[in-house]
Design a protein around this motif. Structure first.
Motif, PDB file in Angstrom:
ATOM      1  N   GLY A  84      93.845  13.539  88.736  1.00 20.34           N
ATOM      2  CA  GLY A  84      94.117  14.684  87.875  1.00 20.34           C
ATOM      3  C   GLY A  84      95.287  14.512  86.923  1.00 20.34           C
ATOM      4  O   GLY A  84      95.642  15.454  86.211  1.00 20.34           O
ATOM      5  N   SER A  85      95.905  13.336  86.905  1.00 23.66           N
ATOM      6  CA  SER A  85      97.051  13.111  86.009  1.00 23.66           C
ATOM      7  C   SER A  85      96.685  13.377  84.558  1.00 23.66           C
ATOM      8  O   SER A  85      95.695  12.863  84.051  1.00 23.66           O
ATOM      9  N   ALA A  86      97.506  14.186  83.899  1.00 27.46           N
ATOM     10  CA  ALA A  86      97.374  14.434  82.464  1.00 27.46           C
ATOM     11  C   ALA A  86      97.957  13.221  81.744  1.00 27.46           C
ATOM     12  O   ALA A  86      99.112  12.875  81.960  1.00 27.46           O
ATOM     13  N   LEU A  87      97.169  12.562  80.895  1.00 28.44           N
ATOM     14  CA  LEU A  87      97.599  11.307  80.280  1.00 28.44           C
ATOM     15  C   LEU A  87      97.728  11.349  78.764  1.00 28.44           C
ATOM     16  O   LEU A  87      98.667  10.779  78.216  1.00 28.44           O
ATOM     17  N   PHE A  88      96.772  11.992  78.079  1.00 31.26           N
ATOM     18  CA  PHE A  88      96.719  11.892  76.621  1.00 31.26           C
ATOM     19  C   PHE A  88      96.396  13.229  75.962  1.00 31.26           C
ATOM     20  O   PHE A  88      95.665  14.046  76.521  1.00 31.26           O
ATOM     21  N   TRP A  89      96.919  13.409  74.768  1.00 29.10           N
ATOM     22  CA  TRP A  89      96.508  14.486  73.857  1.00 29.10           C
ATOM     23  C   TRP A  89      96.128  13.804  72.559  1.00 29.10           C
ATOM     24  O   TRP A  89      96.887  12.990  72.028  1.00 29.10           O
ATOM     25  N   HIS A  90      94.923  14.110  72.049  1.00 22.32           N
ATOM     26  CA  HIS A  90      94.456  13.486  70.812  1.00 22.32           C
ATOM     27  C   HIS A  90      93.876  14.551  69.889  1.00 22.32           C
ATOM     28  O   HIS A  90      92.872  15.180  70.210  1.00 22.32           O
ATOM     29  N   GLY A  91      94.515  14.744  68.746  1.00 15.87           N
ATOM     30  CA  GLY A  91      94.022  15.674  67.734  1.00 15.87           C
ATOM     31  C   GLY A  91      92.928  15.010  66.923  1.00 15.87           C
ATOM     32  O   GLY A  91      93.093  14.767  65.729  1.00 15.87           O
TER      33      GLY A  91
END
Length: 141
Positions: A84-91
């Motif tokens: 469940g690790s949050a790794l990336f945000w991509h617009g």
């Protein structure tokens, strides 16, 4: 996008369980802290990330464990389906941001050259904490 590998630093990271491992070229060392409601809900508090050229990100291990959640009409968020690790945000739908990716600062190897530089979306920050580190604060972005 061309990456000047002479100036960029090759960094690596992974999720908490190690199922997803990645590397990328960091052309900046500034960590941005986002206080928007989506980032707070997704991360459990706030989202601190280092932005890098999207094309420089390479998944070294666990492509099958990396999942993408479409969190809005303009962005997606990558996480490990195992831990469940949050790794990336991509617009990915934003012209100004689709060529870059925000990588969770906490998932990047310890000792990587990074420093907090600013806070964004402070108009939406949680009421349960204060920002008192003296860094620049932007109401939105």
């Amino acid at each position: 996008m061309h990456i000047d590998k002479g100036k960029a630093k090759k960094l690596s990271g992974k999720c908490m369980c190690g199922a997803v491992a990645f590397e990328f070229f960091a052309d900046r060392d500034d960590v941005i802290v986002c206080h928007c409601g989506q980032c707070r809900a997704w991360s459990g508090h706030l989202w601190a990330s280092l932005n890098a050229p999207f094309d420089s990100l390479k998944i070294r291990k666990g492509e099958e464990a990396l999942c993408w959640f479409k969190s809005s009409d303009y962005a997606r968020r990558g996480y490990c389906k195992e831990c469940g690790s949050a790794l990336f945000w991509h617009g990915d739908k934003l012209e100004d941001y689709k060529h870059r990716i925000a990588i969770a600062a906490g998932a990047i190897e310890e000792g990587a050259p990074m420093k907090l530089s600013e806070h964004i979306f402070v108009a939406d920050k949680g009421s349960y904490y204060e920002i008192a580190d003296g860094l620049p604060q932007k109401e939105t972005i």
